[in-house]
Design an enzyme around this catalytic site. Structure first.
Site, PDB file in Angstrom:
ATOM      1  N   CYS A 193      -4.740 -10.072   6.409  1.00  0.00           N
ATOM      2  CA  CYS A 193      -5.556  -9.019   5.781  1.00  0.00           C
ATOM      3  C   CYS A 193      -4.612  -7.847   5.579  1.00  0.00           C
ATOM      4  O   CYS A 193      -4.592  -6.893   6.347  1.00  0.00           O
ATOM      5  CB  CYS A 193      -6.711  -8.634   6.702  1.00  0.00           C
ATOM      6  N   ALA A 194      -3.805  -7.936   4.558  1.00  0.00           N
ATOM      7  CA  ALA A 194      -2.574  -7.150   4.517  1.00  0.00           C
ATOM      8  C   ALA A 194      -2.671  -5.805   3.806  1.00  0.00           C
ATOM      9  O   ALA A 194      -1.896  -4.900   4.112  1.00  0.00           O
ATOM     10  CB  ALA A 194      -1.484  -7.984   3.844  1.00  0.00           C
ATOM     11  N   LYS A 199       1.249  -2.353   7.502  1.00  0.00           N
ATOM     12  CA  LYS A 199       1.863  -3.153   8.573  1.00  0.00           C
ATOM     13  C   LYS A 199       2.825  -4.180   7.983  1.00  0.00           C
ATOM     14  O   LYS A 199       3.876  -4.447   8.547  1.00  0.00           O
ATOM     15  CB  LYS A 199       0.780  -3.819   9.433  1.00  0.00           C
ATOM     16  N   ASP A 217      -4.667 -10.739   0.741  1.00  0.00           N
ATOM     17  CA  ASP A 217      -5.846  -9.869   0.802  1.00  0.00           C
ATOM     18  C   ASP A 217      -6.798 -10.359  -0.275  1.00  0.00           C
ATOM     19  O   ASP A 217      -6.360 -10.838  -1.317  1.00  0.00           O
ATOM     20  CB  ASP A 217      -5.486  -8.398   0.587  1.00  0.00           C
ATOM     21  N   ASP A 244      -8.767 -15.370  -0.222  1.00  0.00           N
ATOM     22  CA  ASP A 244      -9.710 -15.228   0.891  1.00  0.00           C
ATOM     23  C   ASP A 244      -9.105 -15.948   2.104  1.00  0.00           C
ATOM     24  O   ASP A 244      -9.017 -17.175   2.124  1.00  0.00           O
ATOM     25  CB  ASP A 244     -11.047 -15.860   0.484  1.00  0.00           C
ATOM     26  N   ASP A 273      -5.057  -8.378  11.170  1.00  0.00           N
ATOM     27  CA  ASP A 273      -5.491  -6.978  11.291  1.00  0.00           C
ATOM     28  C   ASP A 273      -6.847  -6.947  10.586  1.00  0.00           C
ATOM     29  O   ASP A 273      -6.950  -6.683   9.398  1.00  0.00           O
ATOM     30  CB  ASP A 273      -4.453  -6.079  10.595  1.00  0.00           C
ATOM     31  N   CYS A 323      -9.155  -1.373  14.074  1.00  0.00           N
ATOM     32  CA  CYS A 323      -9.130   0.086  14.278  1.00  0.00           C
ATOM     33  C   CYS A 323     -10.537   0.544  14.652  1.00  0.00           C
ATOM     34  O   CYS A 323     -11.056   1.497  14.109  1.00  0.00           O
ATOM     35  CB  CYS A 323      -8.606   0.813  13.046  1.00  0.00           C
TER      36      CYS A 323
HETATM   37  N1  SAM Z   1      -3.325  -4.494   7.507  1.00  0.00           N
HETATM   38  C1  SAM Z   1      -3.613  -3.452   6.552  1.00  0.00           C
HETATM   39  C2  SAM Z   1      -2.596  -2.338   6.702  1.00  0.00           C
HETATM   40  O1  SAM Z   1      -2.110  -2.106   7.818  1.00  0.00           O
HETATM   41  O2  SAM Z   1      -2.269  -1.698   5.696  1.00  0.00           O
HETATM   42  C3  SAM Z   1      -5.030  -2.933   6.678  1.00  0.00           C
HETATM   43  C4  SAM Z   1      -6.036  -4.032   6.581  1.00  0.00           C
HETATM   44  S1  SAM Z   1      -7.702  -3.490   6.555  1.00  0.00           S
HETATM   45  C5  SAM Z   1      -7.998  -3.206   8.227  1.00  0.00           C
HETATM   46  C6  SAM Z   1      -8.553  -4.987   6.296  1.00  0.00           C
HETATM   47  C7  SAM Z   1      -8.269  -5.647   4.965  1.00  0.00           C
HETATM   48  O3  SAM Z   1      -8.869  -6.939   5.017  1.00  0.00           O
HETATM   49  C8  SAM Z   1      -8.853  -4.968   3.741  1.00  0.00           C
HETATM   50  O4  SAM Z   1      -7.822  -4.641   2.849  1.00  0.00           O
HETATM   51  C9  SAM Z   1      -9.764  -6.049   3.115  1.00  0.00           C
HETATM   52  O5  SAM Z   1      -9.688  -6.075   1.690  1.00  0.00           O
HETATM   53  C10 SAM Z   1      -9.205  -7.318   3.712  1.00  0.00           C
HETATM   54  N2  SAM Z   1     -10.131  -8.462   3.822  1.00  0.00           N
HETATM   55  C11 SAM Z   1     -11.423  -8.485   4.210  1.00  0.00           C
HETATM   56  N3  SAM Z   1     -11.894  -9.739   4.226  1.00  0.00           N
HETATM   57  C12 SAM Z   1     -10.875 -10.555   3.838  1.00  0.00           C
HETATM   58  C13 SAM Z   1     -10.726 -11.960   3.642  1.00  0.00           C
HETATM   59  N4  SAM Z   1     -11.752 -12.803   3.847  1.00  0.00           N
HETATM   60  N5  SAM Z   1      -9.528 -12.420   3.237  1.00  0.00           N
HETATM   61  C14 SAM Z   1      -8.491 -11.598   3.007  1.00  0.00           C
HETATM   62  N6  SAM Z   1      -8.577 -10.254   3.163  1.00  0.00           N
HETATM   63  C15 SAM Z   1      -9.740  -9.738   3.581  1.00  0.00           C
END
Ligand code: SAM
Length: 403
Positions: A193-194, A199, A217, A244, A273, A323
């Site tokens: 979930c980048a 990160k 993402d 996904d 994350d 977080c």
């Molecule tokens: N790791 C990131 C950073 O440090 O910049 C922050 C990530 S944020 C906490 C969570 C992310 O998960 C969001 O960008 C969201 O779009 C993504 N997300 C949510 N569900 C997801 C899924 N099923 N597959 C991939 N990404 C997903």
């Protein structure tokens, strides 16, 4: 409960930046910038700043003797904007809710409710006219108020002081999360979930741009901004895909050198994350989350976790982080994972810089000591440096996969 609510309502006393370790960080630039600001604030001292580690810059508050005269005019901003100002940001046009007519405004306030209750968040110069902000029929953009001194006394430091991608405003526990993953050259790493990649870029930098990092993402615009960030940080070892991650494992995949999905047991390290309720954000001046929304996160976290375990190599490391401060999304995810996947073993999420996990949430004392929770908890189990007690709320756990 009150303890955590009070803690969440206040901004942390420090500002932290991640330093791109692949670039030269010029100390003097920041010193000179703060000296310029000190003249405007009529003081001879500047806030202390230092490198906590080579990739982590800490900036402290202006001292108490810095006083600023408040004008008699106010700009009213929304709660999100007010929180950003308290962390040392300027006011951007979309955050402004109202302002009187006139050219220079000296003081701006937060409208907590629509009942007229307000909270002072800082002082600055108005940069836009009322007409530019409200009367053009289009949403204004750009800096509406140049913040001089937030009520938190945190300095206002713009990342643009340095070439793009050199420093990045990043909360301390997020930086710690990178240290826990500890990316090394040639490792094959999945960041599930980048976006926006704060990160991911840290991992790439610590591997000297030599790890093989896949960033996923589910949101296309977010992957586009991640790619821009990789470019501005000068990184080439990251391949980013819109995908996904709950479906990132497949037996029919061609391998890690292609796009997702990936075969089981493919990655040396996996970072999850996870999307979460975000209740660790500080200061938290308003929260519109319903109990139903709050309950929903653990389900997607578990789905993502399943895929993370599948694609992790035997002997590999899985880092789980959020977080937020809820036990459901943190300690209880860890205890659920240990029950559900007998192949997983909890390992200390080192360096252990936050406090231990909460008691009575499914973890033994020994397990609580292996995770790190950034929140005002009873940290009698281990010494925590004060700087790690005044961060946003965050949680990190690490696992290894056994045969
Ligand atoms: N790791 C990131 C950073 O440090 O910049 C922050 C990530 S944020 C906490 C969570 C992310 O998960 C969001 O960008 C969201 O779009 C993504 N997300 C949510 N569900 C997801 C899924 N099923 N597959 C991939 N990404 C997903």
């Amino acid at each position: 409960m009150h303890k955590i609510q009070d803690w969440l309502a206040r901004p942390p006393k420090y500002t932290t930046f991640r330093i791109n370790s692949l670039r030269k960080f010029e100390y003097d630039k920041l010193t000179n910038y703060l000296i310029e600001q000190s003249k405007e604030l009529n003081t001879t001292s500047i806030p202390k700043f230092y490198l906590l580690r080579p990739d982590c810059l800490v900036v402290e508050q202006w001292t108490d003797d810095v006083k600023i005269e408040n004008g008699n005019k106010i700009v009213v901003v929304d709660a999100l904007c007010a929180a950003a100002v308290l962390r040392g940001a300027h006011v951007f046009a979309p955050g402004v809710m109202g302002l009187p007519s006139g050219k220079i405004i000296f003081k701006f306030l937060l409208k907590v409710n629509y009942d007229g209750k307000k909270k002072y968040v800082g002082t600055g110069y108005l940069k836009m006219t009322r007409n530019e902000l409200f009367d053009n029929g289009i949403q204004a953009s750009g800096i509406a108020v140049h913040t001089l001194l937030p009520a938190s006394r945190l300095p206002v430091i713009n990342e643009t002081l340095y070439p793009k991608g050199t420093i990045l405003l990043q909360n301390l526990p997020s930086i710690v999360c990178g240290w826990v993953v500890d990316a090394k050259p040639h490792e094959v790493i999945l960041d599930m979930c980048a976006a926006p990649g704060n990160k991911t870029t840290h991992l790439a930098e610590m591997s000297h741009d030599q790890a093989n990092i896949i960033a996923l993402d589910k949101t296309p615009q977010k992957i586009a901004s991640l790619q821009k960030n990789c470019y501005s940080h000068g990184l080439t070892c990251i391949k980013a895909f819109v995908f996904d991650s709950t479906k990132c494992c497949s037996y029919e995949s061609d391998g890690v050198h292609q796009g997702p999905p990936y075969p089981p047991n493919s990655f040396d390290k996996v970072l999850l994350d996870a999307p979460c309720s975000g209740l660790g954000q500080r200061p938290q001046l308003i929260n519109k989350m319903t109990p139903k929304m709050l309950q929903s996160y653990k389900f997607v976290q578990r789905k993502l976790f399943r895929s993370a375990v599948e694609v992790l190599k035997f002997g590999g490391r899985l880092t789980y982080s959020t977080c937020t401060v809820t036990e459901d999304e943190n300690e209880r995810i860890v205890s659920w994972a240990l029950e559900t996947f007998p192949c997983l073993s909890l390992v200390p999420a080192e360096p252990l810089l936050g406090g231990p996990g909460l008691p009575n949430c499914g973890l033994s004392d020994q397990q609580r000591e292996m995770v790190q929770r950034f929140s005002p908890t009873d940290d009698s189990l281990r010494f925590v440096d004060p700087i790690y007690k005044d961060t946003i709320g965050f949680f990190i756990a690490q696992f290894t996969k056994l045969k």
